[in-house]
Design a protein around this motif. Structure first.
Motif, PDB file in Angstrom:
ATOM      1  N   ARG A  24       0.628  -1.211   0.081  1.00 44.51           N
ATOM      2  CA  ARG A  24      -0.105  -0.020  -0.005  1.00 44.51           C
ATOM      3  C   ARG A  24       0.655   1.314  -0.006  1.00 44.51           C
ATOM      4  O   ARG A  24       0.592   2.237  -0.596  1.00 44.51           O
ATOM      5  CB  ARG A  24      -0.941   0.041   1.001  1.00 44.51           C
ATOM      6  CG  ARG A  24      -1.748   1.322   1.158  1.00 44.51           C
ATOM      7  CD  ARG A  24      -3.065   1.025   2.145  1.00 44.51           C
ATOM      8  NE  ARG A  24      -3.881   2.208   2.431  1.00 44.51           N
ATOM      9  CZ  ARG A  24      -4.833   2.126   3.131  1.00 44.51           C
ATOM     10  NH1 ARG A  24      -5.202   1.174   3.390  1.00 44.51           N
ATOM     11  NH2 ARG A  24      -5.640   3.365   2.957  1.00 44.51           N
ATOM     12  N   LEU A  30      -3.632   8.343  -4.616  1.00 43.81           N
ATOM     13  CA  LEU A  30      -4.864   8.363  -5.318  1.00 43.81           C
ATOM     14  C   LEU A  30      -5.904   9.586  -5.167  1.00 43.81           C
ATOM     15  O   LEU A  30      -5.509  10.308  -4.106  1.00 43.81           O
ATOM     16  CB  LEU A  30      -5.892   7.120  -4.629  1.00 43.81           C
ATOM     17  CG  LEU A  30      -4.990   5.884  -4.941  1.00 43.81           C
ATOM     18  CD1 LEU A  30      -5.517   4.635  -3.900  1.00 43.81           C
ATOM     19  CD2 LEU A  30      -4.988   5.434  -6.404  1.00 43.81           C
ATOM     20  N   VAL A  34     -10.418   8.080  -1.828  1.00 39.36           N
ATOM     21  CA  VAL A  34     -10.451   6.849  -2.557  1.00 39.36           C
ATOM     22  C   VAL A  34      -9.591   6.040  -1.868  1.00 39.36           C
ATOM     23  O   VAL A  34      -8.346   6.371  -1.532  1.00 39.36           O
ATOM     24  CB  VAL A  34     -10.037   6.925  -4.011  1.00 39.36           C
ATOM     25  CG1 VAL A  34      -9.838   5.677  -4.838  1.00 39.36           C
ATOM     26  CG2 VAL A  34     -11.051   7.705  -4.878  1.00 39.36           C
ATOM     27  N   ARG A  35      -9.873   4.817  -1.430  1.00 38.86           N
ATOM     28  CA  ARG A  35      -8.906   3.816  -0.933  1.00 38.86           C
ATOM     29  C   ARG A  35      -8.767   2.531  -1.446  1.00 38.86           C
ATOM     30  O   ARG A  35      -9.473   2.080  -2.264  1.00 38.86           O
ATOM     31  CB  ARG A  35      -9.814   3.236   0.590  1.00 38.86           C
ATOM     32  CG  ARG A  35      -9.995   4.582   1.590  1.00 38.86           C
ATOM     33  CD  ARG A  35     -10.520   4.157   2.585  1.00 38.86           C
ATOM     34  NE  ARG A  35     -10.805   5.202   3.590  1.00 38.86           N
ATOM     35  CZ  ARG A  35     -11.200   5.141   4.957  1.00 38.86           C
ATOM     36  NH1 ARG A  35     -11.726   3.949   5.380  1.00 38.86           N
ATOM     37  NH2 ARG A  35     -11.242   5.902   5.659  1.00 38.86           N
ATOM     38  N   PRO A  36      -7.546   2.194  -1.537  1.00 37.91           N
ATOM     39  CA  PRO A  36      -7.166   1.015  -2.174  1.00 37.91           C
ATOM     40  C   PRO A  36      -7.720  -0.174  -1.596  1.00 37.91           C
ATOM     41  O   PRO A  36      -8.034  -0.580  -0.320  1.00 37.91           O
ATOM     42  CB  PRO A  36      -5.601   0.792  -2.070  1.00 37.91           C
ATOM     43  CG  PRO A  36      -5.447   1.550  -0.899  1.00 37.91           C
ATOM     44  CD  PRO A  36      -6.266   2.655  -0.836  1.00 37.91           C
ATOM     45  N   ALA A  43      -1.930  -3.928  -2.393  1.00 40.84           N
ATOM     46  CA  ALA A  43      -3.049  -3.793  -3.399  1.00 40.84           C
ATOM     47  C   ALA A  43      -2.803  -4.311  -4.740  1.00 40.84           C
ATOM     48  O   ALA A  43      -1.567  -4.794  -4.904  1.00 40.84           O
ATOM     49  CB  ALA A  43      -3.401  -2.126  -3.393  1.00 40.84           C
ATOM     50  N   VAL A  69      -9.352  -0.160  -6.258  1.00 38.65           N
ATOM     51  CA  VAL A  69      -9.924   0.480  -5.134  1.00 38.65           C
ATOM     52  C   VAL A  69     -11.405   0.001  -4.582  1.00 38.65           C
ATOM     53  O   VAL A  69     -11.848  -0.884  -5.144  1.00 38.65           O
ATOM     54  CB  VAL A  69      -9.826   2.159  -5.452  1.00 38.65           C
ATOM     55  CG1 VAL A  69      -8.467   2.536  -5.648  1.00 38.65           C
ATOM     56  CG2 VAL A  69     -10.797   2.211  -6.549  1.00 38.65           C
ATOM     57  N   ARG A  70     -11.860   0.778  -3.489  1.00 37.26           N
ATOM     58  CA  ARG A  70     -13.148   0.156  -3.176  1.00 37.26           C
ATOM     59  C   ARG A  70     -13.924   1.693  -2.951  1.00 37.26           C
ATOM     60  O   ARG A  70     -13.462   2.435  -2.365  1.00 37.26           O
ATOM     61  CB  ARG A  70     -12.795  -0.415  -1.993  1.00 37.26           C
ATOM     62  CG  ARG A  70     -12.531   0.083  -0.699  1.00 37.26           C
ATOM     63  CD  ARG A  70     -12.258  -1.082   0.374  1.00 37.26           C
ATOM     64  NE  ARG A  70     -11.441  -0.395   1.480  1.00 37.26           N
ATOM     65  CZ  ARG A  70     -12.174   0.020   2.675  1.00 37.26           C
ATOM     66  NH1 ARG A  70     -13.242   0.383   2.614  1.00 37.26           N
ATOM     67  NH2 ARG A  70     -11.458   0.629   3.474  1.00 37.26           N
ATOM     68  N   THR A  78      -9.252   2.985 -10.293  1.00 34.31           N
ATOM     69  CA  THR A  78      -8.915   4.310 -10.328  1.00 34.31           C
ATOM     70  C   THR A  78      -7.731   4.232 -11.379  1.00 34.31           C
ATOM     71  O   THR A  78      -6.541   3.560 -11.270  1.00 34.31           O
ATOM     72  CB  THR A  78      -8.536   5.076  -9.246  1.00 34.31           C
ATOM     73  OG1 THR A  78      -9.815   5.162  -8.439  1.00 34.31           O
ATOM     74  CG2 THR A  78      -7.967   6.173  -9.251  1.00 34.31           C
TER      75      THR A  78
END
Length: 213
Positions: A24, A30, A34-36, A43, A69-70, A78
């Protein structure tokens, strides 16, 4: 500013894709919020060469990197770096979806598999070679969503695709000074070819509601 088609874009062609697990902390930046999507601190990052041809609304070449991402528990993609050789594609990608497209020159050969290189000005971006291993039967449907930052807000766009899928052996080289952020110092975890794909990117404009008199 070059003109470009309205969304959705209907595209077709060939894709050459590699995937890497990445810590990570080593991911490119990002968009805010936005989160991986991670597993054991890693990731999934991908890079692809795409040749849009045949019945595509625009015909051009592309190389990109992206991160899985989620949104809550829902997976998204992304795009972090991307270059194309079409000014209309660059303008449309930026203005419709917030995809940070830049211009580059491409050299592509499909004589013995797939070999490609890309350059922006005097700077080499990357080179890659794909050699096919085996093809899977049938044509595989895929649906996902791409989330980008557009005008200060997150925009999520649907993508639907169908293609013939094959396994491949791939090598990537990122020269010093390249702006492409990719973990190509080690072999990909998985490489695929997506031949003769058809793809729809984006949503149609909403239909104006009828006025009540």
């Amino acid at each position: 500013m070059p003109t470009y088609p309205p969304e959705p874009w209907h595209l077709a062609g060939q894709m050459y894709l590699s995937l890497w697990p990445v810590p990570r902390r080593a991911l490119p930046p990002l968009p805010p919020g936005v989160r991986p999507l991670t597993l054991a601190g890693r990731a999934l990052m991908g890079a692809a060469w795409v040749l849009y041809e045949n019945d595509s609304v625009l015909r051009y070449n592309e190389v990109l990197s992206a991160v899985l991402v989620r949104d809550g528990l829902r997976p998204r993609v992304t795009i972090t770096d991307i270059w194309v050789d079409s000014p209309p594609s660059m303008a449309g990608g930026r203005e419709l979806w917030g995809i940070p497209k830049e211009l580059a020159a491409f050299d592509v050969s499909r004589d013995k598999g797939f070999d490609a290189s890309a350059r922006t000005g005097s700077t080499a971006l990357c080179t890659a070679s794909f050699r096919p291993l085996t093809s899977l039967p049938g044509r595989w449907p895929v649906a996902y969503r791409v989330t980008q930052l557009l005008d200060g807000h997150l925009k999520t766009s649907p993508v639907r695709s169908r293609s013939t899928v094959g396994l491949a052996r791939a090598t990537w080289q990122i020269p010093p000074g390249s702006p492409l952020r990719l973990p190509a110092d080690r072999p990909p975890l998985l490489s695929l070819t997506l031949h003769d794909f058809t793809l729809s990117f984006g949503s149609p404009a909403p239909t104006p509601s009828a006025r009540t008199v």
